[in-house]
Design a protein around this motif. Structure first.
Motif, PDB file in Angstrom:
ATOM      1  N   UNK A 136       0.847  -1.174   0.000  1.00 21.98           N
ATOM      2  CA  UNK A 136       0.000   0.000   0.000  1.00 21.98           C
ATOM      3  C   UNK A 136       0.886   1.229   0.000  1.00 21.98           C
ATOM      4  N   UNK A 137       0.893   1.904  -1.140  1.00 22.87           N
ATOM      5  CA  UNK A 137       1.823   3.004  -1.371  1.00 22.87           C
ATOM      6  C   UNK A 137       1.330   4.382  -0.959  1.00 22.87           C
ATOM      7  N   UNK A 138       0.043   4.506  -0.636  1.00 22.85           N
ATOM      8  CA  UNK A 138      -0.529   5.819  -0.357  1.00 22.85           C
ATOM      9  C   UNK A 138      -1.134   5.899   1.034  1.00 22.85           C
ATOM     10  N   UNK A 139      -1.109   7.126   1.567  1.00 23.00           N
ATOM     11  CA  UNK A 139      -1.801   7.418   2.815  1.00 23.00           C
ATOM     12  C   UNK A 139      -2.952   8.362   2.479  1.00 23.00           C
ATOM     13  N   UNK A 140      -4.158   7.931   2.779  1.00 18.45           N
ATOM     14  CA  UNK A 140      -5.356   8.744   2.593  1.00 18.45           C
ATOM     15  C   UNK A 140      -5.724   9.336   3.949  1.00 18.45           C
ATOM     16  N   UNK A 141      -5.980  10.640   3.974  1.00 12.77           N
ATOM     17  CA  UNK A 141      -6.306  11.328   5.219  1.00 12.77           C
ATOM     18  C   UNK A 141      -7.689  11.953   5.077  1.00 12.77           C
ATOM     19  N   UNK A 142      -8.566  11.616   6.007  1.00  9.21           N
ATOM     20  CA  UNK A 142      -9.900  12.204   6.071  1.00  9.21           C
ATOM     21  C   UNK A 142      -9.892  13.184   7.241  1.00  9.21           C
ATOM     22  N   UNK A 143     -10.136  14.463   6.938  1.00  7.45           N
ATOM     23  CA  UNK A 143     -10.100  15.521   7.954  1.00  7.45           C
ATOM     24  C   UNK A 143     -11.523  15.919   8.316  1.00  7.45           C
ATOM     25  N   UNK A 144     -11.863  15.790   9.596  1.00  9.44           N
ATOM     26  CA  UNK A 144     -13.157  16.214  10.123  1.00  9.44           C
ATOM     27  C   UNK A 144     -12.956  17.553  10.806  1.00  9.44           C
ATOM     28  N   UNK A 145     -13.696  18.572  10.358  1.00 11.86           N
ATOM     29  CA  UNK A 145     -13.617  19.898  10.973  1.00 11.86           C
ATOM     30  C   UNK A 145     -14.547  19.929  12.172  1.00 11.86           C
ATOM     31  N   UNK A 146     -14.004  20.067  13.377  1.00 14.13           N
ATOM     32  CA  UNK A 146     -14.786  20.000  14.612  1.00 14.13           C
ATOM     33  C   UNK A 146     -15.932  21.003  14.668  1.00 14.13           C
ATOM     34  N   UNK A 147     -15.716  22.239  14.206  1.00 17.38           N
ATOM     35  CA  UNK A 147     -16.784  23.241  14.313  1.00 17.38           C
ATOM     36  C   UNK A 147     -17.972  22.901  13.410  1.00 17.38           C
ATOM     37  N   UNK A 148     -17.780  22.033  12.433  1.00 16.85           N
ATOM     38  CA  UNK A 148     -18.871  21.623  11.541  1.00 16.85           C
ATOM     39  C   UNK A 148     -19.629  20.406  12.063  1.00 16.85           C
ATOM     40  N   UNK A 149     -19.098  19.767  13.084  1.00 15.49           N
ATOM     41  CA  UNK A 149     -19.720  18.555  13.618  1.00 15.49           C
ATOM     42  C   UNK A 149     -20.701  18.897  14.727  1.00 15.49           C
ATOM     43  N   UNK A 150     -21.848  18.248  14.707  1.00 10.13           N
ATOM     44  CA  UNK A 150     -22.787  18.408  15.812  1.00 10.13           C
ATOM     45  C   UNK A 150     -22.200  17.821  17.087  1.00 10.13           C
ATOM     46  N   UNK A 151     -21.661  16.627  16.968  1.00 15.96           N
ATOM     47  CA  UNK A 151     -20.940  15.972  18.057  1.00 15.96           C
ATOM     48  C   UNK A 151     -20.038  14.924  17.439  1.00 15.96           C
ATOM     49  N   UNK A 152     -19.326  14.213  18.268  1.00 16.97           N
ATOM     50  CA  UNK A 152     -18.362  13.237  17.773  1.00 16.97           C
ATOM     51  C   UNK A 152     -18.807  11.800  18.021  1.00 16.97           C
ATOM     52  N   UNK A 153     -20.087  11.611  18.292  1.00 13.33           N
ATOM     53  CA  UNK A 153     -20.596  10.278  18.609  1.00 13.33           C
ATOM     54  C   UNK A 153     -20.401   9.293  17.462  1.00 13.33           C
ATOM     55  N   UNK A 154     -20.409   9.781  16.229  1.00 12.67           N
ATOM     56  CA  UNK A 154     -20.254   8.906  15.072  1.00 12.67           C
ATOM     57  C   UNK A 154     -18.893   8.211  15.020  1.00 12.67           C
ATOM     58  N   UNK A 155     -17.882   8.776  15.659  1.00 11.01           N
ATOM     59  CA  UNK A 155     -16.546   8.176  15.625  1.00 11.01           C
ATOM     60  C   UNK A 155     -16.525   6.773  16.230  1.00 11.01           C
ATOM     61  N   UNK A 156     -17.434   6.517  17.154  1.00 18.05           N
ATOM     62  CA  UNK A 156     -17.484   5.203  17.799  1.00 18.05           C
ATOM     63  C   UNK A 156     -17.801   4.095  16.807  1.00 18.05           C
ATOM     64  N   UNK A 157     -18.618   4.396  15.805  1.00 18.54           N
ATOM     65  CA  UNK A 157     -18.989   3.366  14.827  1.00 18.54           C
ATOM     66  C   UNK A 157     -18.299   3.527  13.485  1.00 18.54           C
ATOM     67  N   UNK A 158     -17.668   4.663  13.252  1.00 17.13           N
ATOM     68  CA  UNK A 158     -17.040   4.924  11.960  1.00 17.13           C
ATOM     69  C   UNK A 158     -16.020   3.866  11.571  1.00 17.13           C
ATOM     70  N   UNK A 159     -15.148   3.515  12.486  1.00 17.85           N
ATOM     71  CA  UNK A 159     -14.088   2.558  12.174  1.00 17.85           C
ATOM     72  C   UNK A 159     -14.659   1.204  11.748  1.00 17.85           C
ATOM     73  N   UNK A 160     -15.672   0.732  12.437  1.00 19.21           N
ATOM     74  CA  UNK A 160     -16.288  -0.548  12.081  1.00 19.21           C
ATOM     75  C   UNK A 160     -16.961  -0.473  10.715  1.00 19.21           C
ATOM     76  N   UNK A 161     -17.656   0.624  10.452  1.00 16.73           N
ATOM     77  CA  UNK A 161     -18.327   0.803   9.161  1.00 16.73           C
ATOM     78  C   UNK A 161     -17.309   0.845   8.019  1.00 16.73           C
ATOM     79  N   UNK A 162     -16.211   1.570   8.219  1.00 11.86           N
ATOM     80  CA  UNK A 162     -15.186   1.664   7.184  1.00 11.86           C
ATOM     81  C   UNK A 162     -14.493   0.328   6.953  1.00 11.86           C
ATOM     82  N   UNK A 163     -14.207  -0.395   8.020  1.00  9.34           N
ATOM     83  CA  UNK A 163     -13.569  -1.703   7.883  1.00  9.34           C
ATOM     84  C   UNK A 163     -14.425  -2.628   7.028  1.00  9.34           C
ATOM     85  N   UNK A 164     -15.725  -2.605   7.249  1.00 14.62           N
ATOM     86  CA  UNK A 164     -16.642  -3.426   6.465  1.00 14.62           C
ATOM     87  C   UNK A 164     -16.701  -2.952   5.015  1.00 14.62           C
TER      88      UNK A 164
END
Length: 103
Positions: A1-29
């Protein structure tokens, strides 16, 4: 794997960060063997999610579907670089107004 992909979440645009708890599992799938998640970098203004992939554009398209389903796509910018490289290539939003950087 030759590349690093970075997803940047802007905190002021987020209602809250609760989605982070399930994000990793959803992305893995959704990504399967197309990418390997490499953790988060958290600061006061942003949260960066790192992943390694052989083909960053198709990997981002799959990631984008997950982010859209979770309702956080509006809070995201994304770019990739060669592993160990310094220069990023933006993939989202389509017309990035500013240069993609990490803190």
């Amino acid at each position: 794997m030759d590349y690093q992909l970075v997803i940047k979440f802007w905190r002021k645009s987020l209602g809250d960060e609760a989605f982070l708890a399930t994000l990793e599992a959803e992305l893995t799938t959704a990504l399967g063997k197309a990418a390997t998640l490499d953790g988060y970098d958290v600061s006061a203004k942003e949260i960066n999610l790192f992943m390694f992939t052989a083909d960053p554009r198709p990997t981002f398209r799959k990631t984008k579907d997950v982010l859209e389903a979770m309702g956080v796509l509006h809070s995201v910018s994304a770019a990739y670089r060669l592993v160990g490289g310094a220069q990023f290539t933006s993939v989202w939003p389509l017309r990035m107004a500013r240069k993609f950087t990490l803190p």
